[in-house]
Write a protein that holds these residues in place. Structure first.
Motif, mmCIF file in Angstrom:
data_model
loop_
_atom_site.group_PDB
_atom_site.id
_atom_site.type_symbol
_atom_site.label_atom_id
_atom_site.label_comp_id
_atom_site.label_asym_id
_atom_site.label_seq_id
_atom_site.Cartn_x
_atom_site.Cartn_y
_atom_site.Cartn_z
ATOM 1 N N THR A 1 51.309 44.965 22.322
ATOM 2 C CA THR A 1 52.518 44.598 23.371
ATOM 3 C C THR A 1 52.702 45.563 24.160
ATOM 4 O O THR A 1 52.736 46.882 23.631
ATOM 5 N N HIS A 2 53.667 45.818 24.998
ATOM 6 C CA HIS A 2 54.288 46.670 25.614
ATOM 7 C C HIS A 2 55.146 47.835 24.962
ATOM 8 O O HIS A 2 54.992 48.995 24.975
ATOM 9 N N PHE A 3 55.832 47.095 23.956
ATOM 10 C CA PHE A 3 56.588 48.026 23.045
ATOM 11 C C PHE A 3 55.778 48.781 22.262
ATOM 12 O O PHE A 3 56.240 50.025 21.727
ATOM 13 N N ASP A 4 54.568 48.125 21.654
ATOM 14 C CA ASP A 4 53.734 49.097 20.815
ATOM 15 C C ASP A 4 53.308 50.595 21.649
ATOM 16 O O ASP A 4 53.236 51.486 21.286
ATOM 17 N N ASP A 5 52.990 49.946 23.070
ATOM 18 C CA ASP A 5 52.667 50.993 23.823
ATOM 19 C C ASP A 5 53.635 52.154 24.115
ATOM 20 O O ASP A 5 53.239 53.388 24.019
ATOM 21 N N THR B 1 61.053 55.945 32.138
ATOM 22 C CA THR B 1 60.662 54.724 32.871
ATOM 23 C C THR B 1 59.387 54.653 33.556
ATOM 24 O O THR B 1 58.277 53.965 33.555
ATOM 25 N N ALA B 2 58.876 56.075 34.027
ATOM 26 C CA ALA B 2 57.631 56.147 34.757
ATOM 27 C C ALA B 2 56.664 56.195 33.771
ATOM 28 O O ALA B 2 55.446 55.544 33.784
ATOM 29 N N GLN B 3 56.930 56.498 32.613
ATOM 30 C CA GLN B 3 55.697 56.417 31.515
ATOM 31 C C GLN B 3 55.488 55.101 30.955
ATOM 32 O O GLN B 3 54.430 54.590 30.611
ATOM 33 N N ALA B 4 56.707 54.364 30.805
ATOM 34 C CA ALA B 4 56.662 52.901 30.630
ATOM 35 C C ALA B 4 55.982 52.184 31.550
ATOM 36 O O ALA B 4 55.104 51.148 31.027
ATOM 37 N N GLU B 5 56.257 52.325 32.874
ATOM 38 C CA GLU B 5 55.585 51.666 34.079
ATOM 39 C C GLU B 5 54.157 51.931 34.013
ATOM 40 O O GLU B 5 53.464 51.071 34.541
ATOM 41 N N THR C 1 58.162 46.931 32.117
ATOM 42 C CA THR C 1 59.036 47.256 33.388
ATOM 43 C C THR C 1 60.293 47.546 33.022
ATOM 44 O O THR C 1 60.693 47.820 31.794
ATOM 45 N N ARG C 2 61.138 47.848 34.102
ATOM 46 C CA ARG C 2 62.615 48.598 33.809
ATOM 47 C C ARG C 2 63.415 47.575 33.045
ATOM 48 O O ARG C 2 64.312 47.924 32.428
ATOM 49 N N LEU D 1 62.866 47.405 29.316
ATOM 50 C CA LEU D 1 63.242 48.609 28.895
ATOM 51 C C LEU D 1 64.824 48.447 28.477
ATOM 52 O O LEU D 1 65.259 48.621 27.268
ATOM 53 N N ALA D 2 65.454 47.638 29.426
ATOM 54 C CA ALA D 2 67.062 47.549 29.270
ATOM 55 C C ALA D 2 67.109 46.412 28.262
ATOM 56 O O ALA D 2 68.067 46.529 27.559
ATOM 57 N N ARG D 3 66.266 45.361 28.150
ATOM 58 C CA ARG D 3 66.220 44.521 27.289
ATOM 59 C C ARG D 3 66.244 45.001 25.974
ATOM 60 O O ARG D 3 66.747 44.637 24.959
ATOM 61 N N TRP D 4 65.230 46.180 25.543
ATOM 62 C CA TRP D 4 65.052 46.546 24.311
ATOM 63 C C TRP D 4 66.092 47.289 23.945
ATOM 64 O O TRP D 4 66.464 47.543 22.856
ATOM 65 N N ALA D 5 66.752 48.067 24.889
ATOM 66 C CA ALA D 5 67.980 48.819 24.706
ATOM 67 C C ALA D 5 69.053 47.844 24.074
ATOM 68 O O ALA D 5 69.961 48.180 23.032
ATOM 69 N N ARG D 6 69.008 46.626 24.707
ATOM 70 C CA ARG D 6 70.248 45.681 24.347
ATOM 71 C C ARG D 6 69.891 45.105 23.049
ATOM 72 O O ARG D 6 70.722 44.969 22.027
ATOM 73 N N LEU D 7 68.811 45.085 22.448
ATOM 74 C CA LEU D 7 68.299 44.438 21.456
ATOM 75 C C LEU D 7 68.281 45.311 20.343
ATOM 76 O O LEU D 7 68.117 45.177 19.127
ATOM 77 N N GLY D 8 68.472 46.674 20.687
ATOM 78 C CA GLY D 8 68.505 47.965 19.459
ATOM 79 C C GLY D 8 67.418 48.476 19.338
ATOM 80 O O GLY D 8 67.222 49.122 18.022
#
Length: 174
Positions: free
Chosen positions: A2-6, A20-24, A29-30, A33-40
């Protein structure tokens, strides 16, 4: 995977940090990242910078974070380099980071940004930095000469400065 594993793989090699550049680059997507931040799962550290929450802190985290917050081409300078290596008994209130780029984003109080000058850059512990030699010279007049000379000797013993650099430091810092 998954993207989170990456994201986790990137962060594991970078003091728990991911931009964010590394994530992209790996397809995240940004908004993810925001969703994963909200989820902790992630902690937003600043504009475009996140830290995974499953991270065991190290002594170098603040230095890596300061450089990452300032952005690309940024590197540690002066007393921040000495502090990172435990030299000259310095403990700066702010971590000084140099960059050739203009920085407009809001940074935490503990990060100080200076314009990059012609300094030999290297990487210590995976963190872009001014060379220890240049950092010792830059701290002349701001740190007691005895501490700088002791730091130069310690740096030589630890392989952070070459023999010829140590000789120049002894003359320059005396």
């Amino acid at each position: 995977m998954t993207h989170f594993d990456d994201i986790y793989e990137i962060a594991a090699d970078n003091y728990g940090l991911v931009t964010t550049a590394q994530a992209e680059e790996v397809g995240a997507t940004r908004s993810e990242l925001a969703r994963w931040a909200r989820l902790g799962k992630l902690d937003r550290r600043g504009r475009g910078l996140y830290r995974i929450l499953q991270w065991v802190p190290t002594e170098y985290d603040r230095y890596a974070e300061a450089v990452a917050l300032v952005g690309e081409e940024a590197f540690l300078v002066g007393d921040a380099v000495l502090s990172m290596h435990g030299l000259a008994l310095v403990n700066p209130a702010k971590i000084t980071v140099a960059t050739p780029n203009r920085t407009r984003k809001a940074l935490p109080e503990w990060v100080s940004v200076v314009p990059a000058k012609d300094a030999e850059q290297t990487i210590y512990e995976g963190i872009p930095s001014q060379s220890v030699y240049d950092a010792l010279v830059a701290c002349k007049g701001r740190v007691m000469p005895e501490r700088l000379l002791d730091a130069a000797r310690d740096a030589k013993e630890r392989g952070l400065v070459r023999d010829d650099e140590y000789s120049r430091l002894r003359k320059e810092l005396a």
